[in-house]
Design a protein around this motif. Structure first.
Motif, PDB file in Angstrom:
ATOM      1  N   GLU A 166       0.965  -1.145   0.105  1.00 40.81           N
ATOM      2  CA  GLU A 166      -0.044  -0.139  -0.065  1.00 40.81           C
ATOM      3  C   GLU A 166       0.839   1.279   0.248  1.00 40.81           C
ATOM      4  O   GLU A 166       0.525   2.484  -0.693  1.00 40.81           O
ATOM      5  CB  GLU A 166      -0.868   0.119   1.151  1.00 40.81           C
ATOM      6  CG  GLU A 166      -1.978  -1.198   0.908  1.00 40.81           C
ATOM      7  CD  GLU A 166      -2.889  -1.179   2.274  1.00 40.81           C
ATOM      8  OE1 GLU A 166      -2.475  -0.606   3.451  1.00 40.81           O
ATOM      9  OE2 GLU A 166      -3.960  -1.987   2.254  1.00 40.81           O
ATOM     10  N   ASP A 167       2.137   1.274   0.689  1.00 41.53           N
ATOM     11  CA  ASP A 167       2.791   2.276   0.494  1.00 41.53           C
ATOM     12  C   ASP A 167       3.314   2.558  -0.769  1.00 41.53           C
ATOM     13  O   ASP A 167       3.809   3.621  -1.260  1.00 41.53           O
ATOM     14  CB  ASP A 167       4.109   1.973   1.783  1.00 41.53           C
ATOM     15  CG  ASP A 167       3.836   2.308   3.039  1.00 41.53           C
ATOM     16  OD1 ASP A 167       2.670   2.617   3.531  1.00 41.53           O
ATOM     17  OD2 ASP A 167       4.718   1.759   3.873  1.00 41.53           O
ATOM     18  N   LEU A 168       3.628   1.690  -1.428  1.00 42.45           N
ATOM     19  CA  LEU A 168       4.369   1.600  -2.842  1.00 42.45           C
ATOM     20  C   LEU A 168       3.167   2.271  -3.771  1.00 42.45           C
ATOM     21  O   LEU A 168       3.385   2.972  -4.669  1.00 42.45           O
ATOM     22  CB  LEU A 168       4.603   0.160  -2.989  1.00 42.45           C
ATOM     23  CG  LEU A 168       5.708  -0.064  -4.625  1.00 42.45           C
ATOM     24  CD1 LEU A 168       7.002   0.625  -4.139  1.00 42.45           C
ATOM     25  CD2 LEU A 168       5.927  -1.482  -4.947  1.00 42.45           C
ATOM     26  N   LEU A 169       2.005   1.840  -3.435  1.00 42.31           N
ATOM     27  CA  LEU A 169       0.759   2.230  -4.412  1.00 42.31           C
ATOM     28  C   LEU A 169       0.624   3.747  -4.052  1.00 42.31           C
ATOM     29  O   LEU A 169      -0.017   4.312  -4.903  1.00 42.31           O
ATOM     30  CB  LEU A 169      -0.214   1.258  -4.328  1.00 42.31           C
ATOM     31  CG  LEU A 169      -0.356   0.048  -4.870  1.00 42.31           C
ATOM     32  CD1 LEU A 169      -1.269  -1.057  -4.344  1.00 42.31           C
ATOM     33  CD2 LEU A 169      -0.444   0.296  -6.265  1.00 42.31           C
ATOM     34  N   GLU A 170       0.926   4.067  -2.928  1.00 50.24           N
ATOM     35  CA  GLU A 170       0.646   5.482  -2.821  1.00 50.24           C
ATOM     36  C   GLU A 170       1.521   6.658  -3.237  1.00 50.24           C
ATOM     37  O   GLU A 170       1.265   7.613  -3.371  1.00 50.24           O
ATOM     38  CB  GLU A 170       0.640   6.124  -0.912  1.00 50.24           C
ATOM     39  CG  GLU A 170      -0.369   5.026  -0.441  1.00 50.24           C
ATOM     40  CD  GLU A 170      -1.673   6.020  -0.628  1.00 50.24           C
ATOM     41  OE1 GLU A 170      -1.791   7.170  -0.867  1.00 50.24           O
ATOM     42  OE2 GLU A 170      -2.617   5.207  -0.936  1.00 50.24           O
TER      43      GLU A 170
ATOM     44  N   ASN B 202       1.623   4.726 -13.845  1.00 51.98           N
ATOM     45  CA  ASN B 202       2.571   3.700 -13.028  1.00 51.98           C
ATOM     46  C   ASN B 202       2.026   3.105 -11.880  1.00 51.98           C
ATOM     47  O   ASN B 202       2.267   1.860 -11.547  1.00 51.98           O
ATOM     48  CB  ASN B 202       3.587   4.719 -12.454  1.00 51.98           C
ATOM     49  CG  ASN B 202       4.633   5.384 -13.527  1.00 51.98           C
ATOM     50  OD1 ASN B 202       4.619   4.830 -14.703  1.00 51.98           O
ATOM     51  ND2 ASN B 202       5.284   6.146 -13.240  1.00 51.98           N
ATOM     52  N   LYS B 203       0.900   3.636 -11.283  1.00 51.46           N
ATOM     53  CA  LYS B 203       0.090   3.260 -10.331  1.00 51.46           C
ATOM     54  C   LYS B 203      -0.716   1.772 -11.260  1.00 51.46           C
ATOM     55  O   LYS B 203      -0.773   0.661 -10.375  1.00 51.46           O
ATOM     56  CB  LYS B 203      -1.301   4.031  -9.739  1.00 51.46           C
ATOM     57  CG  LYS B 203      -1.953   3.465  -8.828  1.00 51.46           C
ATOM     58  CD  LYS B 203      -2.572   4.693  -7.897  1.00 51.46           C
ATOM     59  CE  LYS B 203      -3.271   3.918  -6.635  1.00 51.46           C
ATOM     60  NZ  LYS B 203      -3.811   4.902  -5.913  1.00 51.46           N
ATOM     61  N   LEU B 204      -1.044   1.865 -12.420  1.00 45.81           N
ATOM     62  CA  LEU B 204      -2.036   0.838 -13.036  1.00 45.81           C
ATOM     63  C   LEU B 204      -0.733  -0.487 -13.184  1.00 45.81           C
ATOM     64  O   LEU B 204      -1.182  -1.702 -12.820  1.00 45.81           O
ATOM     65  CB  LEU B 204      -2.355   1.210 -14.181  1.00 45.81           C
ATOM     66  CG  LEU B 204      -2.754   0.159 -15.218  1.00 45.81           C
ATOM     67  CD1 LEU B 204      -3.983  -0.470 -14.693  1.00 45.81           C
ATOM     68  CD2 LEU B 204      -3.064   0.809 -16.511  1.00 45.81           C
ATOM     69  N   ILE B 205       0.518  -0.004 -13.244  1.00 46.43           N
ATOM     70  CA  ILE B 205       1.386  -1.061 -13.711  1.00 46.43           C
ATOM     71  C   ILE B 205       1.714  -1.913 -12.504  1.00 46.43           C
ATOM     72  O   ILE B 205       1.574  -2.993 -12.280  1.00 46.43           O
ATOM     73  CB  ILE B 205       2.709  -0.578 -13.913  1.00 46.43           C
ATOM     74  CG1 ILE B 205       2.944   0.213 -15.350  1.00 46.43           C
ATOM     75  CG2 ILE B 205       4.092  -1.414 -13.792  1.00 46.43           C
ATOM     76  CD1 ILE B 205       4.111   0.936 -15.783  1.00 46.43           C
ATOM     77  N   ILE B 206       1.945  -1.276 -11.059  1.00 44.69           N
ATOM     78  CA  ILE B 206       1.949  -1.977  -9.948  1.00 44.69           C
ATOM     79  C   ILE B 206       0.561  -2.656  -9.712  1.00 44.69           C
ATOM     80  O   ILE B 206       0.994  -3.992  -9.042  1.00 44.69           O
ATOM     81  CB  ILE B 206       2.349  -0.956  -8.808  1.00 44.69           C
ATOM     82  CG1 ILE B 206       3.461  -0.133  -9.179  1.00 44.69           C
ATOM     83  CG2 ILE B 206       2.400  -1.724  -7.508  1.00 44.69           C
ATOM     84  CD1 ILE B 206       3.831   0.959  -8.104  1.00 44.69           C
TER      85      ILE B 206
ATOM     86  N   ILE C 109       9.314   0.864 -11.610  1.00 46.04           N
ATOM     87  CA  ILE C 109       9.374   0.203 -10.258  1.00 46.04           C
ATOM     88  C   ILE C 109      10.427   0.539  -9.378  1.00 46.04           C
ATOM     89  O   ILE C 109      10.430   1.149  -8.167  1.00 46.04           O
ATOM     90  CB  ILE C 109       9.680  -1.432 -10.198  1.00 46.04           C
ATOM     91  CG1 ILE C 109       8.233  -2.032 -10.945  1.00 46.04           C
ATOM     92  CG2 ILE C 109       9.501  -2.027  -9.088  1.00 46.04           C
ATOM     93  CD1 ILE C 109       6.938  -1.621 -10.695  1.00 46.04           C
ATOM     94  N   ASP C 110      11.826   0.850  -9.980  1.00 50.81           N
ATOM     95  CA  ASP C 110      12.749   1.491  -9.249  1.00 50.81           C
ATOM     96  C   ASP C 110      12.605   2.804  -8.982  1.00 50.81           C
ATOM     97  O   ASP C 110      12.967   3.035  -7.805  1.00 50.81           O
ATOM     98  CB  ASP C 110      14.220   1.180 -10.171  1.00 50.81           C
ATOM     99  CG  ASP C 110      14.640  -0.005 -10.730  1.00 50.81           C
ATOM    100  OD1 ASP C 110      14.305  -0.997  -9.883  1.00 50.81           O
ATOM    101  OD2 ASP C 110      15.386  -0.158 -11.471  1.00 50.81           O
ATOM    102  N   GLU C 111      12.118   3.660  -9.660  1.00 53.96           N
ATOM    103  CA  GLU C 111      11.868   5.172  -9.247  1.00 53.96           C
ATOM    104  C   GLU C 111      10.777   5.127  -8.288  1.00 53.96           C
ATOM    105  O   GLU C 111      10.924   5.990  -7.393  1.00 53.96           O
ATOM    106  CB  GLU C 111      11.478   5.798 -10.453  1.00 53.96           C
ATOM    107  CG  GLU C 111      12.533   6.049 -11.461  1.00 53.96           C
ATOM    108  CD  GLU C 111      13.953   6.824 -11.047  1.00 53.96           C
ATOM    109  OE1 GLU C 111      13.655   7.968 -10.258  1.00 53.96           O
ATOM    110  OE2 GLU C 111      15.094   6.388 -11.183  1.00 53.96           O
ATOM    111  N   THR C 112       9.792   4.223  -8.377  1.00 50.21           N
ATOM    112  CA  THR C 112       8.664   4.220  -7.254  1.00 50.21           C
ATOM    113  C   THR C 112       9.337   3.750  -6.029  1.00 50.21           C
ATOM    114  O   THR C 112       8.816   4.693  -4.832  1.00 50.21           O
ATOM    115  CB  THR C 112       7.609   3.352  -7.781  1.00 50.21           C
ATOM    116  OG1 THR C 112       7.159   3.746  -9.089  1.00 50.21           O
ATOM    117  CG2 THR C 112       6.380   3.440  -6.796  1.00 50.21           C
ATOM    118  N   VAL C 113      10.141   2.821  -6.050  1.00 48.88           N
ATOM    119  CA  VAL C 113      10.596   2.435  -4.856  1.00 48.88           C
ATOM    120  C   VAL C 113      11.608   3.626  -4.095  1.00 48.88           C
ATOM    121  O   VAL C 113      11.593   3.818  -2.741  1.00 48.88           O
ATOM    122  CB  VAL C 113      11.522   1.220  -4.992  1.00 48.88           C
ATOM    123  CG1 VAL C 113      12.422   0.887  -3.726  1.00 48.88           C
ATOM    124  CG2 VAL C 113      10.582   0.005  -5.237  1.00 48.88           C
TER     125      VAL C 113
END
Length: 303
Positions: free
Chosen positions: A117-121, A133-137, A225-229
C-alpha cells in the motif's frame, strides 16, 4: 565466433520470443564466455570441449559468482551449443556432462500488505504517467503476471464483462488471469482518458504506453518500479518479480489452493509454485493462536 553469437541472439529473440530482459542477459553471458575463449587462445568453436567449459566455470567460481549466477551462465551455454548442434556447426555438444551447482534454498522476497500500500501511494494519479505507474503496480499485484506478459497486453485482451485478461506466457502459452474491482476501476479510467493522453494522437494496440506515445518496454517497467521504490519509505530491493511473489504469497496465506495459484501464475509444474508455500511469521502466529488450546489462556498449574 561473434557471428555465431549474433545468429543465436537473433534466434532466441525472433523465433523463440524470449523477453528483452532474457536476451540481454544471454548476450552479456556469451560476451563474457567469448572473451574467456579469446584469452585462452581458443579460436574455433569446434575446439570447445568439456575441459574448456570446466575451466570457464572454475573462473566464475574463483570470481565469487553466486550459484544462481553460475546456473544462469550454464543455461546460456547449454542453449547456445544446442543451437550450434542443431545447425550442424558443431558435431558434439560440450555441455552434455555439465550440471548446475546445487543451489541453496532461499525463500522468495515478498511485500506485506502495508508495504504494498505504501508503494501504491507513491505515484501521483493526477498526472498521466503517475496514473499509468499506479496501474502497472496494481496489475502486477492483482494478477501475478510476469513483466514480459505485462508489456504485451493489448487493450483487446481485456474482458471487462468477466474481469479477465488474456496473457501470453512462457513458451507462447496462452492463459487467462482474473482481476477485481479496484483494478477494474483503474483500468477503465486509464483506457478512457490517461492512455489517450499518452498516445498523443498515435495508434497502438498495446495497453501500456510510454511518455513518447510508444509501447512501454520490459526495461521501462523495471525503471518505473525502481523510481517508485526510491520515492517510497521502503528499504527492500523490489523488482516486478517481487510483486509476483507477493501475489502468490498473499493468495496462499489467504487460503487459496496451490493448484489454483499454479494456474494463475502460469507454472507448468506444481513444484515451481511450491517455493511460494512459505508463510509469513505473522500468519503462523495467527494460525497458532486460533487453533492451539494453550495459545490464549493460561495452563493449569495444579501439577
Amino acid at each position: 565466433m561473434d557471428r555465431l553469437k549474433e545468429e543465436f541472439i537473433d534466434y532466441i529473440a525472433d523465433e523463440k520470443n524470449y523477453s528483452e530482459h532474457t536476451v540481454e542477459a544471454y548476450t552479456k553471458d556469451l560476451d563474457q564466455f567469448l572473451l574467456f575463449l579469446n584469452n585462452s587462445q581458443t579460436v574455433n568453436i569446434n575446439q570447445v570441449d568439456y575441459s574448456i567449459i570446466r575451466g570457464y566455470l572454475t573462473e566464475l567460481y574463483n570470481k565469487k559468482y553466486t550459484k544462481k549466477s553460475i546456473s544462469r551462465h550454464i543455461s546460456t551455454l547449454r542453449s547456445f551449443f544446442r543451437f550450434l548442434l542443431m545447425n550442424k556447426v558443431i558435431d558434439k555438444n560440450p555441455m552434455t556432462l555439465i550440471s548446475n551447482p546445487k543451489e541453496d534454498k532461499k525463500l522468495p522476497t515478498f511485500l506485506h500488505i502495508n508495504e504494498l500500500e505504501d508503494l501504491l501511494e507513491v505515484p501521483n494519479s493526477n498526472t498521466p504517467l503517475g496514473h499509468r505507474n499506479k496501474l502497472i503496480i496494481e496489475l502486477l499485484y492483482s494478477t501475478g503476471i510476469r513483466v514480459s506478459e505485462l508489456v504485451n497486453i493489448k487493450v483487446n485482451d481485456i474482458n471487462f464483462y468477466d474481469s479477465t485478461i488474456k496473457v501470453m506466457g512462457k513458451g507462447s502459452k496462452e492463459r487467462y488471469v482474473i482481476f477485481g474491482k479496484i483494478l477494474k476501476e483503474i483500468l477503465l479510467d486509464y483506457i478512457n482518458d490517461t492512455r489517450l493522453k499518452l498516445l498523443k494522437g498515435k495508434d497502438s494496440d498495446y495497453l501500456l504506453i510510454n511518455k513518447n506515445g510508444g509501447n512501454l518496454s520490459d526495461r521501462g517497467v523495471r525503471l518505473v518500479i525502481d523510481e517508485t521504490v526510491k520515492k517510497s519509505s521502503l528499504s527492500k530491493k523490489i523488482s516486478p518479480h517481487v510483486i509476483r511473489h507477493t501475489f502468490a504469497t498473499h493468495m496462499l496465506n489467504g487460503g487459496a489452493e496451490l493448484k489454483v495459484v499454479q494456474e494463475l501464475l502460469g507454472h507448468s509444474n506444481l513444484s515451481t509454485t511450491q517455493i511460494y508455500t512459505h508463510i509469513s511469521n505473522d500468519k503462523i502466529r495467527e494460525v497458532y493462536r486460533k487453533n492451539h488450546p494453550r495459545a490464549e489462556r493460561g495452563g493449569n498449574n495444579n501439577g
